[in-house]
Design a protein around this motif. Structure first.
Motif, PDB file in Angstrom:
ATOM      1  N   GLU A 146       0.839  -1.197   0.000  1.00 48.79           N
ATOM      2  CA  GLU A 146       0.000   0.000   0.000  1.00 48.79           C
ATOM      3  C   GLU A 146       0.878   1.252   0.000  1.00 48.79           C
ATOM      4  O   GLU A 146       0.621   2.217  -0.734  1.00 48.79           O
ATOM      5  CB  GLU A 146      -0.921  -0.013   1.218  1.00 48.79           C
ATOM      6  N   HIS A 147       1.924   1.226   0.834  1.00 41.98           N
ATOM      7  CA  HIS A 147       2.849   2.360   0.890  1.00 41.98           C
ATOM      8  C   HIS A 147       3.535   2.558  -0.467  1.00 41.98           C
ATOM      9  O   HIS A 147       3.653   3.695  -0.954  1.00 41.98           O
ATOM     10  CB  HIS A 147       3.906   2.092   1.982  1.00 41.98           C
ATOM     11  N   HIS A 149       2.404   1.689  -3.414  1.00 45.86           N
ATOM     12  CA  HIS A 149       1.443   2.226  -4.383  1.00 45.86           C
ATOM     13  C   HIS A 149       1.299   3.732  -4.240  1.00 45.86           C
ATOM     14  O   HIS A 149       1.134   4.455  -5.238  1.00 45.86           O
ATOM     15  CB  HIS A 149       0.081   1.550  -4.217  1.00 45.86           C
TER      16      HIS A 149
END
Lengths: 309, 162
Positions: A146-147, A149
């Motif tokens: 997530e980070h 992305h």
């Protein structure tokens, strides 16, 4: 007193004269016959010439002055477009080079500007973290991805901003043409054929070649065609694409399109081709030229149609 | 590596969708989403795929029937897929039927569908979303016979000889 001539001798003289006269007459007859025969032969020859000339004159009267125009036009159009396609290849290579240079400069600048830390983190993720992701617990993995992305989104946004618009090509403007014909035998458009100054391999081998200015030129022309069919009440129109004489040819079945399609298409070509930013940056002019539909058909097809008709 | 983050264009969109670039152009036009330089973000590509009902993986797990003729084997399986997807008059995007297959198999299946259309067993029509195929109710039984190998079609038989 003169010697007396006998009657017999005198008559013999007459007979001799008569014989000579007869021989001369016969010779004259032979001579006249010979002259007559020659004159008759000359006359027959002249009559033959008259007959031939009369027949040729008849052919000249019947001959259509436009005979051969369709075949010559077909040859001329494709020869001209092939020449233009070669010019497009050259310009497309120049545009690709300009784009590659511009993109590389932007990418190089990334590592030095305010996004440098993000780029460093991105590179670190791709080289060190990503190969080991599978070994991490799922919760850690999800958080890291997530980070990552988030970083990707920020770099992408920056790149999209920096690379907005096509790279400008140095050089003279190149003027190209596409040709199209609309078959409307009863007044209603039935079939569109369009030939582009684009080599067919641009689209037949699209998966094996890089996207370039040729791709975009073909795509813009097809965009204009689909815009026109949509406006003409045919949103489901499906073009068929293929190579003809090495050039990209587009064929669209127009059954059901509005009667003003010809005008819609002319307007669409004008609007799309004149406003395409990549064509302007590539210093390419593309003009749509409407020609007689038959000029785009190979001569053998044209002959077949005439025979069928 | 950073190259991967450069804006993507027409060819990349075509690869991701599994269609030709000019079909991407058509989809952009009918959805009013023609972009500058035909750039296509992930979202844009997803929207085009949704509008065009573009699907992949129809052959995943599909079993080929036993048949000595490889072409007939492929076509019988394709007819089975059509029956499964189009039963009840459902219209589906036709190229879903061969997307992902090797090139020669793609051509074979496309030709076979055109033959079946000529023979009136399937209906092919153009729509804004793309070329669609459906099975008329009265030809389902005949298609099942073809799929099972119990029946033949002259047109398809010609195809198998090529």
């Amino acid at each position: 007193m003169t010697a007396m001539q006998s009657v017999t001798a005198a008559l013999e003289g007459v007979a001799s004269w008569r014989s000579e006269q007869e021989a001369r007459r016969q010779a004259e007859i032979v001579d006249v016959d010979s002259q007559l025969e020659k004159l008759r032969a000359d006359l027959a020859e002249l009559q033959g010439k008259i007959t031939s000339l009369e027949a040729f004159r008849g052919q000249l009267e019947e001959r259509d002055a436009s005979e051969g125009v369709v075949a010559r036009s077909y040859d001329a159009i494709f020869a001209a477009l092939l020449g233009q396609a070669a010019q497009l290849d050259t310009r497309a290579a120049e545009a690709s080079e300009a784009t590659a240079k511009r993109n590389q400069a932007v990418l190089d600048g990334l590592s030095k500007g305010e996004l440098a830390p993000l780029v460093q983190e991105y590179n670190q993720f791709k080289t060190q973290v990503e190969p080991t992701l599978q070994a991490l617990p799922e919760s850690y993995r999800g958080a890291i991805i997530e980070h990552h992305h988030g970083i990707v989104d920020r770099i992408r946004a920056h790149l999209e901003d920096q690379i907005a618009g096509p790279a400008v090509v140095e050089g003279d403007r190149v003027e190209l043409e596409l040709v199209y014909g609309i078959d409307a035998p009863s007044g209603t458009p039935e079939l569109l054929i369009c030939v582009l100054p684009v080599k067919d391999v641009t689209f037949t081998d699209w998966a094996e070649r890089p996207e370039d200015l040729s791709t975009h030129l073909g795509a813009r022309a097809v965009q204009a065609i689909y815009e026109a069919t949509k406006q003409g009440g045919l949103p489901g129109a499906q073009a068929v694409f293929g190579g003809h004489q090495g050039l990209l040819a587009v064929e669209v079945d127009l059954e059901g399109v509005s009667k003003d399609f010809a005008q819609l298409l002319a307007d669409s070509f004008n609007a799309v081709l004149k406003s395409a930013p990549e064509l302007a940056a590539g210093k390419l002019g593309l003009t749509a030229r409407k020609v007689d539909f038959d000029f785009l058909l190979p001569p053998e097809i044209e002959d077949d149609e005439e025979e069928e008709g | 590596m950073l190259d991967d983050l450069l804006p993507k264009g027409l060819t990349d969109a075509a690869r991701r969708l599994g269609v030709e670039p000019l079909e991407v152009v058509r989809l952009m036009v009918v959805t009013d989403t023609v972009s500058d330089g035909f750039a296509a973000t992930d979202d844009h590509v997803a929207k085009l795929a949704a509008f065009g009902a573009i699907e992949t993986g129809w052959w995943e797990g599909a079993e080929l029937p036993k048949d000595k003729n490889e072409s007939r084997q492929r076509v019988r399986a394709a007819i089975g897929l059509v029956l499964g997807r189009c039963a009840g008059g459902v219209r589906v995007r036709m190229d879903n039927l061969w997307r992902g297959l090797p090139l020669d198999a793609q051509e074979l299946v496309e030709e076979a569908m055109n033959v079946l259309s000529d023979e009136g067993l399937v209906r092919i029509e153009n729509a804004a979303s793309g070329v669609l195929i459906t099975v008329p109710a009265d030809s389902e039984a005949q298609l099942r016979e073809l799929a099972s190998g119990k029946a033949d079609s002259d047109g398809l038989n010609e195809l198998y000889q090529d």
